[in-house]
Design an enzyme around this catalytic site. Structure first.
Site, PDB file in Angstrom:
ATOM      1  N   ARG A 248      -7.195  -7.719  -9.480  1.00 31.15           N
ATOM      2  CA  ARG A 248      -7.847  -8.873  -9.827  1.00 31.15           C
ATOM      3  C   ARG A 248      -9.264  -8.584 -10.115  1.00 31.15           C
ATOM      4  O   ARG A 248      -9.861  -7.420 -10.156  1.00 31.15           O
ATOM      5  CB  ARG A 248      -7.875  -9.765  -8.467  1.00 31.15           C
ATOM      6  CG  ARG A 248      -8.271  -9.253  -7.234  1.00 31.15           C
ATOM      7  CD  ARG A 248      -8.484  -9.986  -5.954  1.00 31.15           C
ATOM      8  NE  ARG A 248      -8.610  -9.502  -4.649  1.00 31.15           N
ATOM      9  CZ  ARG A 248      -9.660  -8.980  -4.378  1.00 31.15           C
ATOM     10  NH1 ARG A 248     -10.828  -8.964  -5.258  1.00 31.15           N
ATOM     11  NH2 ARG A 248      -9.980  -8.422  -3.263  1.00 31.15           N
TER      12      ARG A 248
ATOM     13  N   HIS B 221     -14.627  -3.377   8.049  1.00 33.81           N
ATOM     14  CA  HIS B 221     -13.993  -2.868   6.764  1.00 33.81           C
ATOM     15  C   HIS B 221     -14.018  -4.040   5.695  1.00 33.81           C
ATOM     16  O   HIS B 221     -13.273  -4.018   4.685  1.00 33.81           O
ATOM     17  CB  HIS B 221     -12.337  -2.709   7.136  1.00 33.81           C
ATOM     18  CG  HIS B 221     -12.126  -1.466   7.869  1.00 33.81           C
ATOM     19  ND1 HIS B 221     -12.495  -0.110   7.709  1.00 33.81           N
ATOM     20  CD2 HIS B 221     -11.768  -1.685   9.283  1.00 33.81           C
ATOM     21  CE1 HIS B 221     -12.020   0.227   8.954  1.00 33.81           C
ATOM     22  NE2 HIS B 221     -11.645  -0.581   9.843  1.00 33.81           N
TER      23      HIS B 221
ATOM     24  N   LYS C  16       0.918  -1.053  -0.053  1.00 38.20           N
ATOM     25  CA  LYS C  16      -0.094  -0.154  -0.012  1.00 38.20           C
ATOM     26  C   LYS C  16       0.866   1.176   0.017  1.00 38.20           C
ATOM     27  O   LYS C  16       0.336   2.296  -0.606  1.00 38.20           O
ATOM     28  CB  LYS C  16      -1.006   0.137   1.223  1.00 38.20           C
ATOM     29  CG  LYS C  16      -1.993  -0.925   0.894  1.00 38.20           C
ATOM     30  CD  LYS C  16      -3.066  -0.885   2.343  1.00 38.20           C
ATOM     31  CE  LYS C  16      -4.400  -1.579   2.069  1.00 38.20           C
ATOM     32  NZ  LYS C  16      -4.264  -3.085   1.829  1.00 38.20           N
TER      33      LYS C  16
ATOM     34  N   GLU D 216      -2.707   6.736   8.007  1.00 38.01           N
ATOM     35  CA  GLU D 216      -3.271   7.860   7.432  1.00 38.01           C
ATOM     36  C   GLU D 216      -4.523   8.513   8.148  1.00 38.01           C
ATOM     37  O   GLU D 216      -4.819   7.836   9.011  1.00 38.01           O
ATOM     38  CB  GLU D 216      -3.673   7.547   5.794  1.00 38.01           C
ATOM     39  CG  GLU D 216      -4.860   6.538   5.901  1.00 38.01           C
ATOM     40  CD  GLU D 216      -5.015   6.040   4.616  1.00 38.01           C
ATOM     41  OE1 GLU D 216      -6.192   5.526   4.311  1.00 38.01           O
ATOM     42  OE2 GLU D 216      -4.184   6.042   3.531  1.00 38.01           O
TER      43      GLU D 216
END
Length: 705
Positions: free
Chosen positions: A292, A235, A116, A200
């Site tokens: 994907r 999530h 990430k 973040e």
């Protein structure tokens, strides 16, 4: 185009890929583990090969063996589906070196988006908007805490090589940072083999909007609609829809162009999804790119009229995209919900077991079901507990949502816990109907979503219990008639279940054990009206009058209510003033003494008791037992420590998620029965806590004091 395709996956996505391959005239090769010997995807494929044990590491993650099987079978391509090896750059490279087409992007593209932090650096260079945060390689505790304090709160800690909500923690203030870092690291290393973290700023009420992109080897890249995936739990996506509601045309184009720029920045090929966080002021920020096919790809297929698996196979064989950007047309609206074997009433713990009864909604141009299971199949605890995906489409969002509600009402499962009622409650919630949601929707409305909404047609638990009792009597009567016919004497009194008593109305006793482990003793008074049996039942302050017949697997019932207290007499002259007479057809499944009534999207489970007595036990120590199969991660306290009720004493991992085992009362930890790293089974006692008792003070000590 390939003539033979190996599917390196299982379950519904393997079945989905096989469907398209067959339609294209491509032969298919399936793989299976011990747990999947009789699986649906194995039966659907042209041929199948055995991999090994049930655990993914012993089967679906054995990349070298899968490539060997592809060579042996003559398959020219491998489709990885999603999960398992689908985003494994090393596996994609090995396919390339073996001269086998990997149906997905290049190893380099997967590698670019696999981290990430690296992905955000690439996206920043491509001018794709980013959320402020820390994505550096330095990972020592002091630096991460310092960066967190600079960034401000709330913030989000995420596993750099993660996905699916694993290794992710929300931190509200500086006092929580260090423990959140340690916990996220543990889950990241367990789930992904890499404990690198990024941080973040956390947006309070963002929406999760993603864009489907497609690119070919000739340099063409387009976007095919957007999707809203804001309805999430831990999530992980629960409901998806396309197109995302409430976006202006200009915003859609802007997000689509940003997604294409992201794909081009890594020379992408094949199907991919660029995920954004959309803030309340229409600002959007790159979150991650999934290299994907997504679980939710069917909603894009229904609004674009395209088969994305077909596109994948065409591109992987060297073909060009089937459409240009200005040729992409969006029609109508689509929803997808994921039917899971899980227990919403018990913190959504995954469930495993046999699908004793499975009745899916009828499929049509408006309703689609992507499933990998059949009735009597077993949902294994080795894999994701998804049963199927239910997708609906219609010309507008309200009509597509109405289709979804009706389809959920028609979806019937028994034998294990599932989330159908929970999904129906989301679909019926006014805020969802109005598209007034963000990623905290489930957290915000959690209690309401776990309880069926009260509607004019929604039966109470008392009504469901009454219908369960009626079902038992109808089933007894049907069985008695069958027994009488088999004895060649249809008039035999032994074929009657009337409960006849001289000079009094017939009485029937029914004992039912419900899901709350409560025994319900029900007395029903039977009278004959025009040759039909009418049953009266007192429940709380309501007198119910019931009649019905069992036809096949469906109870055809009529029920009416009288709020006045019932007469205590057993006389057949008891008068019932019918109010709110309601005729209802209730599908029922029965396995042994267990049976389930399906009323709309709600399942009511009971066990018919045959004179046995079940002692009710409210054992607080059950909280110290493993809630499911898993592995002990760590002990949070030591033997001899004093603990408070609700205090965490140990952490276990199950289905790639961490669960904290809490003390059921104030006491002292007297023993741990398992050490970190040990496997435990559902129901095993993990620890022992002795209730605190004030020590008696001896006279000598009292004098000394």
């Amino acid at each position: 185009m390939f003539t033979k395709l190996l599917i390196a996956n299982r379950g519904e996505i393997a079945c989905r890929i096989i469907d398209t391959a067959k339609a294209m005239g491509v032969r298919t090769v399936a793989l299976y583990s011990d747990a999947d010997i009789n699986a649906r995807h194995v039966a659907m494929a042209d041929e199948a090969f055995y991999l090994g044990g049930s655990a993914p590491a012993e089967s679906y993650l054995k990349g070298d063996l899968i490539i060997d099987i592809a060579k042996q079978s003559g398959a020219q391509a491998i489709h990885p589906g999603y999960g398992f090896l689908s985003e494994n750059a090393e596996f994609a490279l090995k396919c390339e070196l073996a001269n086998i087409a990997f149906v997905g992007p290049s190893a380099a593209a997967i590698d670019s988006m696999g981290s990430k932090s690296a992905a955000k650096a690439i996206m920043g260079a491509a001018n794709v908007p980013l959320v402020p945060g820390y994505h550096g390689d330095a990972q020592d505790d002091d630096l991460l805490v310092s960066e967190a304090n600079k960034m401000g709160y709330p913030l989000l800690i995420k596993a750099a090589f993660g996905g699916g909500g694993k290794g992710m923690r929300i931190v509200e203030n500086s006092s929580e940072v260090l423990e959140a870092i340690h916990s996220a690291r543990r889950e990241a290393i367990s789930s992904f083999g890499n404990d690198k973290l990024l941080m973040e700023r956390y947006l309070r009420q963002p929406r999760h909007v993603e864009v489907q992109v497609f690119a070919d080897s000739q340099g063409n890249c387009i976007y095919l609609s957007d999707r809203d995936c804001s309805i999430q739990r831990r999530h992980q996506k629960v409901v998806e829809e396309a197109p995302a509601p409430g976006l202006s045309d200009a915003l859609r184009v802007k997000m689509g162009q940003a997604a294409v720029a992201a794909a081009k920045a890594i020379n992408y090929e094949g199907a991919g999804t660029v995920e954004f966080l959309l803030d309340t002021d229409d600002s959007f920020y790159f979150m991650e790119m999934n290299t994907r096919l997504q679980v939710e790809h069917p909603v894009t297929e229904l609004v674009t009229g395209q088969d994305l698996v077909k596109w994948q196979l065409m591109v992987a064989s060297g073909g060009e995209l089937l459409l240009k950007q200005d040729e992409v047309k969006i029609s109508g609206h689509a929803f997808e919900v994921r039917i899971y074997a899980e227990d919403p009433q018990n913190d959504f713990l995954p469930a495993s077991g046999k699908l004793d009864f499975l009745r899916e909604p009828a499929q049509s141009q408006f309703v689609r079901i992507d499933s990998g299971v059949r009735e009597n199949d077993v949902i294994s605890n080795f894999y994701d507990p998804m049963i199927s995906k239910l997708i609906t489409w219609d010309e507008s969002r309200p009509r597509a949502l109405q289709r979804l509600v009706h389809a959920l009402d028609d979806y019937q499962i028994s034998g294990l816990k599932h989330n159908i009622e929970f999904l129906a409650n989301i679909a019926k919630h006014p805020a969802f109907s109005d598209a007034n949601f963000s990623t905290d929707f489930i957290e915000r409305y959690g209690d309401a979503l776990l309880t069926a909404p009260i509607e004019a047609t929604t039966p109470s638990s008392d009504t469901a219990l009454a219908l369960a009792a009626l079902y038992q009597l109808c089933a007894r009567k049907k069985q008695a008639k069958s027994d009488a016919l088999s004895s060649h004497d249809p008039h035999s009194p032994w074929g009657e279940v009337s409960g006849f008593r001289l000079n009094s109305a017939s009485q029937h006793q029914v004992a039912l054990l419900d899901d709350n482990h409560e025994i319900n003793h029900l007395d029903l008074i039977e009278t004959q009206v025009a040759g039909l049996s009418l049953y009266q039942l007192q429940l709380n302050d309501c007198l119910l009058s019931l009649s019905g017949e069992l036809i096949g697997e469906t109870l055809h019932a009529e029920i009416s209510y009288d709020s006045a207290p019932a007469a205590k007499s057993n006389s057949h002259k008891t008068h019932v003033h019918k109010r709110h007479a309601h005729k209802i057809k209730v599908p029922v499944s029965q396995v042994g003494d267990d049976f389930t009534l399906f009323i709309d999207a709600t399942s009511y489970h009971y066990r018919a008791l045959q004179s046995e007595v079940i002692e009710e036990q409210d054992n607080l120590e059950d909280k110290l037992k493993a809630p499911m199969n898993g592995t002990i991660v760590t002990q949070l306290v030591a033997v001899g420590d004093s603990v408070k009720a609700g205090q965490g004493i140990m952490v276990m991992e199950a289905m790639k998620m961490e669960y904290t085992i809490e003390s059921p009362f104030d006491g002292i930890v007297s023993a741990f029965f398992f050490e970190p790293g040990e496997l435990v089974s559902d129901g095993m006692l993990l620890a022992e806590v002795e209730a605190e008792v004030e020590a008696e003070i001896s006279p000598e000590k009292e004098q000394a004091g």
